[in-house]
Design an enzyme around this catalytic site. Structure first.
Site, PDB file in Angstrom:
ATOM      1  N   ASN A 285      12.190  -5.119  -7.434  1.00  0.00           N
ATOM      2  CA  ASN A 285      11.173  -4.321  -6.754  1.00  0.00           C
ATOM      3  C   ASN A 285       9.916  -5.165  -6.558  1.00  0.00           C
ATOM      4  O   ASN A 285       9.475  -5.841  -7.481  1.00  0.00           O
ATOM      5  CB  ASN A 285      10.849  -3.069  -7.589  1.00  0.00           C
TER       6      ASN A 285
ATOM      7  N   GLN B 203      16.021   9.051  -5.082  1.00  0.00           N
ATOM      8  CA  GLN B 203      15.290  10.113  -4.399  1.00  0.00           C
ATOM      9  C   GLN B 203      16.004  10.295  -3.056  1.00  0.00           C
ATOM     10  O   GLN B 203      15.818   9.488  -2.153  1.00  0.00           O
ATOM     11  CB  GLN B 203      13.828   9.720  -4.236  1.00  0.00           C
TER      12      GLN B 203
ATOM     13  N   GLY C 272      11.156  13.041  -2.296  1.00  0.00           N
ATOM     14  CA  GLY C 272      10.224  11.930  -2.490  1.00  0.00           C
ATOM     15  C   GLY C 272      10.699  10.603  -1.933  1.00  0.00           C
ATOM     16  O   GLY C 272      10.067   9.568  -2.162  1.00  0.00           O
ATOM     17  N   GLN C 273      11.828  10.587  -1.202  1.00  0.00           N
ATOM     18  CA  GLN C 273      12.319   9.325  -0.628  1.00  0.00           C
ATOM     19  C   GLN C 273      11.353   8.862   0.454  1.00  0.00           C
ATOM     20  O   GLN C 273      11.051   9.617   1.381  1.00  0.00           O
ATOM     21  CB  GLN C 273      13.716   9.531  -0.030  1.00  0.00           C
ATOM     22  N   THR C 274      10.856   7.628   0.302  1.00  0.00           N
ATOM     23  CA  THR C 274       9.928   7.106   1.319  1.00  0.00           C
ATOM     24  C   THR C 274      10.596   6.053   2.194  1.00  0.00           C
ATOM     25  O   THR C 274      10.236   5.892   3.355  1.00  0.00           O
ATOM     26  CB  THR C 274       8.669   6.474   0.674  1.00  0.00           C
ATOM     27  N   VAL C 275      11.535   5.300   1.625  1.00  0.00           N
ATOM     28  CA  VAL C 275      12.271   4.319   2.426  1.00  0.00           C
ATOM     29  C   VAL C 275      13.613   4.950   2.780  1.00  0.00           C
ATOM     30  O   VAL C 275      14.433   5.220   1.891  1.00  0.00           O
ATOM     31  CB  VAL C 275      12.488   3.004   1.653  1.00  0.00           C
TER      32      VAL C 275
ATOM     33  N   HIS D 105      18.695   4.034  -1.914  1.00  0.00           N
ATOM     34  CA  HIS D 105      18.437   3.049  -2.975  1.00  0.00           C
ATOM     35  C   HIS D 105      18.407   3.716  -4.331  1.00  0.00           C
ATOM     36  O   HIS D 105      17.864   4.798  -4.490  1.00  0.00           O
ATOM     37  CB  HIS D 105      17.142   2.266  -2.728  1.00  0.00           C
TER      38      HIS D 105
ATOM     39  N   HIS E 236      16.949   3.291  -8.022  1.00  0.00           N
ATOM     40  CA  HIS E 236      15.994   2.579  -8.876  1.00  0.00           C
ATOM     41  C   HIS E 236      16.665   2.359 -10.231  1.00  0.00           C
ATOM     42  O   HIS E 236      17.192   3.307 -10.823  1.00  0.00           O
ATOM     43  CB  HIS E 236      14.745   3.431  -9.128  1.00  0.00           C
TER      44      HIS E 236
END
Ligand code: 5GP
Ligand code: ZN
Length: 162
Positions: free
Chosen positions: A35, A91, A97-100, A104, A106
């Site tokens: 990250n 997410q 809350g997924q922003t990308v 993915h 984490h």
């Protein structure tokens, strides 16, 4: 996953060559990379190489392969960062809350008392979505730092695909 010839999605930050090219371990279907703004040492991300947004786009077989690969990576990270525990989180979807918008996982290695509250990692991940990626609270690694940790993890993962 969508089996198109072009496996990338225009504008997706995780489809960029810089991401896949800087992975520290990969299989034909999945890649693990560090990250850029780890919330704790070892915070890594595991993605499908082909663009897809959600777990629901994976076949059962692909999902199985993803989890098996994630467990191998986590095992290396636990040893490398001398941790006794880890968090895994996905997410899946904007409401979660997924922003990308590229699936993915984490992977966050954990140690006793590494955060004031053991579940504080969730807030920290959430706060990355509030645009503080470069703040003093969650420093973004320099290119040199990022390359160094990636190279060291590549060595640590060398036995995985053998
Ligand atoms: P999300 O908030 O979508 O669950 O997680 C996105 C994650 O991607 C964040 O933890 C963020 O630090 C990480 N990230 C965003 N841009 C980049 C990048 O360009 N390179 C790397 N290695 N990680 C990134
Ligand atoms: Zn993508």
């Amino acid at each position: 996953m969508n089996q198109t010839t072009d496996q990338t999605h225009q504008g997706c930050i995780f489809c960029r060559k810089e991401i896949i090219g800087k992975s520290f371990c990969s299989t034909p279907l999945f890649s693990a990379f560090y990250n850029i703004a780890p919330i704790l040492p070892g915070h890594s991300l595991l993605i499908p190489n082909k663009h897809c947004e959600s777990l629901f786009e994976l076949t059962d077989e692909e999902l199985g392969e993803m989890m098996v690969f994630a467990r191998k990576i986590t095992s290396v990270l636990k040893t490398f960062f001398n941790c006794d525990s880890f968090d895994w989180t996905i997410q899946d979807g904007v409401s979660a809350g997924q922003t990308v918008p590229h699936l993915h996982l984490h992977i966050i290695p954990r140690k006793p008392l590494d955060l004031p509250e053991s579940n504080e990692w969730y807030n920290k991940i959430q706060r990355s979505e509030d645009g503080i990626l470069d703040s003093e609270n969650r420093a973004r690694l320099s290119e040199k730092e990022y390359n160094e940790i990636t190279d060291r993890l590549k060595v640590a993962c060398a036995s995985i695909n053998k």
